[in-house]
Design a protein around this motif. Structure first.
Motif, PDB file in Angstrom:
ATOM      1  N   LEU A 190       0.858  -1.181   0.000  1.00 59.99           N
ATOM      2  CA  LEU A 190       0.000   0.000   0.000  1.00 59.99           C
ATOM      3  C   LEU A 190       0.892   1.227   0.000  1.00 59.99           C
ATOM      4  N   ARG A 191       0.612   2.191  -0.883  1.00 60.76           N
ATOM      5  CA  ARG A 191       1.474   3.368  -0.947  1.00 60.76           C
ATOM      6  C   ARG A 191       0.716   4.603  -1.397  1.00 60.76           C
ATOM      7  N   VAL A 192       1.325   5.753  -1.159  1.00 60.04           N
ATOM      8  CA  VAL A 192       0.832   7.045  -1.626  1.00 60.04           C
ATOM      9  C   VAL A 192       1.593   7.410  -2.894  1.00 60.04           C
ATOM     10  N   VAL A 193       0.864   7.898  -3.890  1.00 62.39           N
ATOM     11  CA  VAL A 193       1.470   8.362  -5.136  1.00 62.39           C
ATOM     12  C   VAL A 193       1.182   9.847  -5.271  1.00 62.39           C
ATOM     13  N   ARG A 194       2.217  10.629  -5.542  1.00 61.85           N
ATOM     14  CA  ARG A 194       2.046  12.074  -5.709  1.00 61.85           C
ATOM     15  C   ARG A 194       2.528  12.509  -7.083  1.00 61.85           C
ATOM     16  N   SER A 195       1.677  13.251  -7.766  1.00 58.63           N
ATOM     17  CA  SER A 195       2.022  13.845  -9.048  1.00 58.63           C
ATOM     18  C   SER A 195       1.562  15.291  -9.000  1.00 58.63           C
ATOM     19  N   GLY A 196       2.530  16.219  -8.897  1.00 55.14           N
ATOM     20  CA  GLY A 196       2.174  17.609  -8.674  1.00 55.14           C
ATOM     21  C   GLY A 196       1.525  17.764  -7.310  1.00 55.14           C
ATOM     22  N   ALA A 197       0.366  18.455  -7.273  1.00 58.64           N
ATOM     23  CA  ALA A 197      -0.326  18.670  -6.004  1.00 58.64           C
ATOM     24  C   ALA A 197      -1.288  17.542  -5.671  1.00 58.64           C
ATOM     25  N   GLU A 198      -1.461  16.596  -6.571  1.00 58.27           N
ATOM     26  CA  GLU A 198      -2.418  15.515  -6.372  1.00 58.27           C
ATOM     27  C   GLU A 198      -1.776  14.351  -5.638  1.00 58.27           C
ATOM     28  N   ALA A 199      -2.526  13.775  -4.690  1.00 59.66           N
ATOM     29  CA  ALA A 199      -2.058  12.596  -3.961  1.00 59.66           C
ATOM     30  C   ALA A 199      -3.093  11.499  -4.099  1.00 59.66           C
ATOM     31  N   GLY A 200      -2.634  10.310  -4.473  1.00 69.85           N
ATOM     32  CA  GLY A 200      -3.538   9.184  -4.642  1.00 69.85           C
ATOM     33  C   GLY A 200      -3.087   7.974  -3.851  1.00 69.85           C
ATOM     34  N   VAL A 201      -3.930   6.955  -3.835  1.00 71.86           N
ATOM     35  CA  VAL A 201      -3.653   5.682  -3.168  1.00 71.86           C
ATOM     36  C   VAL A 201      -3.402   4.624  -4.239  1.00 71.86           C
ATOM     37  N   GLU A 202      -2.398   3.807  -4.029  1.00 70.21           N
ATOM     38  CA  GLU A 202      -2.093   2.732  -4.961  1.00 70.21           C
ATOM     39  C   GLU A 202      -1.786   1.470  -4.164  1.00 70.21           C
ATOM     40  N   PHE A 203      -2.187   0.330  -4.714  1.00 68.98           N
ATOM     41  CA  PHE A 203      -1.757  -0.921  -4.117  1.00 68.98           C
ATOM     42  C   PHE A 203      -1.255  -1.854  -5.202  1.00 68.98           C
ATOM     43  N   LEU A 204      -0.374  -2.750  -4.768  1.00 69.93           N
ATOM     44  CA  LEU A 204       0.238  -3.741  -5.645  1.00 69.93           C
ATOM     45  C   LEU A 204       0.177  -5.078  -4.927  1.00 69.93           C
ATOM     46  N   THR A 205      -0.315  -6.115  -5.587  1.00 67.96           N
ATOM     47  CA  THR A 205      -0.241  -7.457  -5.023  1.00 67.96           C
ATOM     48  C   THR A 205       0.754  -8.280  -5.835  1.00 67.96           C
ATOM     49  N   VAL A 206       1.532  -9.089  -5.135  1.00 72.83           N
ATOM     50  CA  VAL A 206       2.565  -9.920  -5.744  1.00 72.83           C
ATOM     51  C   VAL A 206       2.478 -11.301  -5.113  1.00 72.83           C
ATOM     52  N   ASP A 207       2.496 -12.349  -5.931  1.00 73.15           N
ATOM     53  CA  ASP A 207       2.544 -13.695  -5.361  1.00 73.15           C
ATOM     54  C   ASP A 207       3.382 -14.605  -6.246  1.00 73.15           C
TER      55      ASP A 207
END
Length: 350
Positions: free
Chosen positions: A68-85
């Motif tokens: 689970l991580r925060v992604v920032r591009s300019g002034a915008e902040a979003g939520v991103e997740f990655l699953t790996v198995d």
């Protein structure tokens, strides 16, 4: 030439597979979305998608995890997740994307619904090896969010050594406008492996990111010189910088220490050279190498937390997927648990 974007990704947590994976990840995702200013409705969508993906990992995979991580591009902040198995992989991805497709206790909304809830979604699975899924959410959501295999750009992933909560590796990307309107952008990417692991290694790598963000000279030598100054007084680290210039059909690469760089395409890979040393302590005379860009290929850079015994050609279709999913698959293939690990991928229409 003007900087048009600086992509920053802040890891919040890796969640390992186990009985509480879905519940723990859901709560953390909902709390993160609210903290970033998402509406209650959008936060609930994020939590729902995370729960579906985490439950799939929990019930159907081997050695799975969710980032689970925060992604920032300019002034915008979003939520991103990655699953790996690490398997068993999906034999029929299109069938898994059908609405209502579920087995053994997920919420039943289906991965197709997760894709629609997300602003960006990608999935790559190889039977017998494993699956990587990524989903990104911006606060307001997109009117139409569709899977984006083949997306150009740059992205990466880090994972701390077992037992640590922070990673001593870090990466960052700057995208530049050069030449006339419509010309392909120049991409400059830096990866730093702070010496050792834990908070002191993370301090060094974050200092490198800060120096890169503020650097005016975006030649590989210019960035490494600025990072060397910033890392004095820290543990130092291994650092590599690549500058991709699509209009010239070339990549310029300069590295100090054991960061690995490769140009990859459908036929194989070509290694990029780094010099021995420690940035911030024992940096030798810098030398930049120039190589032609592979057609329909990508640049891969990773720390020594990944072995070099990966073979992207054994992962059918990987080059058609997003940089983040490519990075996740290489992490799954080659990362070791006894060291911090990081990998960044840059691809585009070259």
């Amino acid at each position: 030439m003007n900087t048009t974007a600086f992509l920053e990704c802040e890891d919040v947590a890796w969640f390992r597979d186990g009985a509480s994976l879905a519940t723990t990840a859901r709560g953390a995702a909902a709390a993160l979305a609210r903290r970033l200013g998402f509406t209650s409705h959008r936060s609930a969508e994020v939590a729902l998608a995370v729960t579906e993906a985490a439950t799939n990992v929990q019930r159907h995979s081997v050695d799975g995890g969710l980032l689970l991580r925060v992604v920032r591009s300019g002034a915008e902040a979003g939520v991103e997740f990655l699953t790996v198995d690490s398997g068993p992989g999906m034999t029929d991805v299109p069938a898994a994307m059908v609405d209502g497709a579920s087995s053994a206790g997920t919420l039943g909304i289906g991965l197709g619904a997760v894709a629609r809830l997300a602003d960006h979604f990608d999935l790559h699975s190889v039977p017998g090896r494993g699956t990587v899924l990524s989903a990104r959410f911006w606060p307001r959501g997109a009117e139409s969010a569709t899977p984006l295999p083949g997306t150009s750009g740059a992205d990466g992933v880090t994972r701390p050594i077992s037992g640590e909560t922070v990673c001593g590796d870090a990466w960052a990307v700057r995208t530049l406008v050069a030449g006339p309107e419509g010309a392909p952008p120049v991409v400059v990417v830096m990866l730093c492996d702070g010496l050792g692991h834990g908070p002191l290694a993370a301090r060094a790598s974050q200092a490198a990111v800060g120096a890169f963000r503020d650097c005016a000279d975006l030649s590989p030598e210019g960035v490494l010189t600025a990072v060397d100054r910033a890392l004095r007084g820290t543990r130092g680290g291994a650092v590599a910088v690549a500058r991709i210039e699509p209009a010239e059909g070339r990549v310029r690469y300069c590295g100090i220490g054991n960061v690995s760089g490769f140009l990859v395409d459908a036929a194989g890979r070509r290694a990029l050279l780094s010099a021995p040393g420690i940035v911030g302590a024992q940096m030798r005379r810098l030398r930049t190498f120039e190589e032609p860009l592979p057609e329909h290929g990508a640049l891969v850079m990773h720390s020594d937390g990944l072995t070099e015994r990966w073979d992207h050609t054994a992962l059918p279709g990987l080059l058609r997927h997003s940089p983040l999913v490519m990075a996740g698959q290489l992490l799954r293939e080659a990362a070791v648990r006894r060291d911090d690990a990081s990998v960044v991928v840059v691809k585009g229409a070259w």
